[in-house]
Write a protein that holds these residues in place. Sequence first.
Motif, PDB file in Angstrom:
ATOM      1  N   TRP A  67       0.838  -1.208   0.000  1.00 26.11           N
ATOM      2  CA  TRP A  67       0.000   0.000   0.000  1.00 26.11           C
ATOM      3  C   TRP A  67       0.871   1.256   0.000  1.00 26.11           C
ATOM      4  N   ALA A  68       1.958   1.240   0.788  1.00 28.77           N
ATOM      5  CA  ALA A  68       2.808   2.419   0.937  1.00 28.77           C
ATOM      6  C   ALA A  68       3.473   2.805  -0.378  1.00 28.77           C
ATOM      7  N   ARG A  69       3.796   1.816  -1.224  1.00 29.78           N
ATOM      8  CA  ARG A  69       4.484   2.104  -2.484  1.00 29.78           C
ATOM      9  C   ARG A  69       3.624   2.920  -3.451  1.00 29.78           C
ATOM     10  N   LEU A  70       2.319   2.936  -3.214  1.00 28.53           N
ATOM     11  CA  LEU A  70       1.409   3.697  -4.071  1.00 28.53           C
ATOM     12  C   LEU A  70       1.194   5.128  -3.562  1.00 28.53           C
ATOM     13  N   GLN A  71       1.763   5.445  -2.381  1.00 28.57           N
ATOM     14  CA  GLN A  71       1.556   6.753  -1.773  1.00 28.57           C
ATOM     15  C   GLN A  71       2.665   7.722  -2.152  1.00 28.57           C
ATOM     16  N   PRO A  72       2.468   9.032  -1.869  1.00 28.36           N
ATOM     17  CA  PRO A  72       3.558  10.005  -2.083  1.00 28.36           C
ATOM     18  C   PRO A  72       4.788   9.626  -1.262  1.00 28.36           C
ATOM     19  N   LEU A  73       5.953  10.123  -1.683  1.00 26.70           N
ATOM     20  CA  LEU A  73       7.218   9.706  -1.090  1.00 26.70           C
ATOM     21  C   LEU A  73       7.258   9.909   0.423  1.00 26.70           C
ATOM     22  N   TRP A  74       6.860  11.104   0.911  1.00 21.52           N
ATOM     23  CA  TRP A  74       6.947  11.380   2.342  1.00 21.52           C
ATOM     24  C   TRP A  74       6.046  10.447   3.138  1.00 21.52           C
ATOM     25  N   LYS A  75       4.862  10.181   2.591  1.00 20.91           N
ATOM     26  CA  LYS A  75       3.914   9.302   3.264  1.00 20.91           C
ATOM     27  C   LYS A  75       4.437   7.868   3.278  1.00 20.91           C
ATOM     28  N   MET A  76       5.070   7.470   2.189  1.00 19.11           N
ATOM     29  CA  MET A  76       5.627   6.123   2.107  1.00 19.11           C
ATOM     30  C   MET A  76       6.742   5.938   3.130  1.00 19.11           C
ATOM     31  N   LEU A  77       7.645   6.943   3.244  1.00 25.40           N
ATOM     32  CA  LEU A  77       8.762   6.840   4.184  1.00 25.40           C
ATOM     33  C   LEU A  77       8.289   6.809   5.634  1.00 25.40           C
ATOM     34  N   VAL A  78       7.299   7.633   5.955  1.00 22.84           N
ATOM     35  CA  VAL A  78       6.753   7.651   7.320  1.00 22.84           C
ATOM     36  C   VAL A  78       6.096   6.315   7.648  1.00 22.84           C
ATOM     37  N   THR A  79       5.329   5.774   6.691  1.00 20.99           N
ATOM     38  CA  THR A  79       4.650   4.488   6.902  1.00 20.99           C
ATOM     39  C   THR A  79       5.657   3.364   7.119  1.00 20.99           C
TER      40      THR A  79
END
Length: 359
Positions: free
Chosen positions: A67-79
Motif C-alpha cells: 500500500w505504501a508504495r502507491l503513496q507520495p514519497l513522504w507518506k511512504m517513508l513515514v509508513t
Amino acid sequence: MINWQKLFENRERLFWTLHTGGWAGFAVVYYIGSFLHDMRGVWLFVIGLNAMAGWLLTIPLRYIYRWARLQPLWKMLVTIAISAYFIALCWAVLKNVNYWEIYKHGYRPEVWYMYFTNTINSLIMVVCWSGLYFGIKNFQMLQKEKQNALKASTMAHQAHLKMLRYQLNPHFLFNTLNAISTLILVKDNKTAEAMVSRLSDFLRYSLDKDPIKKIPLKHEIQALELYLEIEKVRFDDRLDVSWDIADNCKDALVPSLILQPIIENAIKFAISKMQEGGKISIVARSFGRDLMLEVSDNGPGAEIENGQLKRCNGVGLPNIHERLNSLYATNHSFVVSHNQPTGIKVNIRIPFEVGEHDN
C-alpha cells in the motif's frame, strides 16, 4: 528439481519461498554464531521460536509496504519507518519472553538497557527484511519494464517487417493490373484471362505465408514460378528463365518473396526493353555458413553507385535492403553489380539456416 524460471515468474510463490528461506537462514546463522554459548536443545528451541515469531510478524509488512508504495514519497517513508519500528518492538517483546521465560526460567535482568539493546537488534533485522523486500520489488519492476520494452520493440519490429512485406503486393499488383488493362484495351481477352487466373494463384499463395516467418527456399521458388507464369503470359518466348539451385540449399530458410522484386525489376528494366527478349538466371549456393543468392539478366544494364542502382523512386530493391537489415542486422550483404557481358547482377548473402522440413 526446482524450476527457477517458474519460481521467479510466480510472485506469490517467490515471496513465500524467499520469506521462509530468509528466516530459516536467520535461525541457522544465529545458532552457528552462538554455538559455543550453549549447545542444549532448549537454546535451539528458543532460536526456532524467535525465527517463527519474526516470520509471522513480518508478513503484515508485505501488505503495508504494498500500500505504501502507491503513496507520495513522504507518506511512504513515514509508513515504512513506523511499521518497521512497531514490528521490531513486537518481535523484541516476544524474543524477551522466549529468552527470559523459557531459557532463563523466569529470571529478570536488573539492567534496563538490555531490553533496549534487544529492540535495536530486532529493528536492524526488520530494516534488513524491508530493504530486501523493496530491493526485490524494484528489481522485479525493472525486469517487467525491460520485458515490456522488449515486447514493444519486438511488436514494432514485426509490424515494420509486415509493412515491408505487404508493401510488395500493391507494387506488384499495380504493374500486373496495368499489364492486364493493356491486354484488355488491345482486345487480347484470352491472354488477359490467363493472366488474371495466374495472378489469383500467386496472390493466394503469397497471402497464405506469414510475412514474419522465413520459408524454405524451395517454397520461395514455387512462388517465383507462379509469378513468372504471369509474366510469361505477357512475354511468351521473349522471357527465358534459368534455374541453378544446389540441392543442399532447397531447405535453407529465406524471407518470403525476397527475390520477387529483383526478378520484377529485371523484367521491367531489362527484358521489356529488348525487342527479342532476354534471359534471367537465378542461382543459389551455400558457402561456409552462408547462403548465396544471385539473380542476373542480360539486359542493357543501368548506372550503379556503391553497389546499388541509381534509379529514383524505386520500391522493390530498397524494400529488400530494409527487410534484410531488419532480419539480419549486419550479418548479410546485398550488392548490385554489372553482369558480364551485359546486364545487372544482384547478389544476396544471408546466414544459412535450416528449419523443420515442410512438405
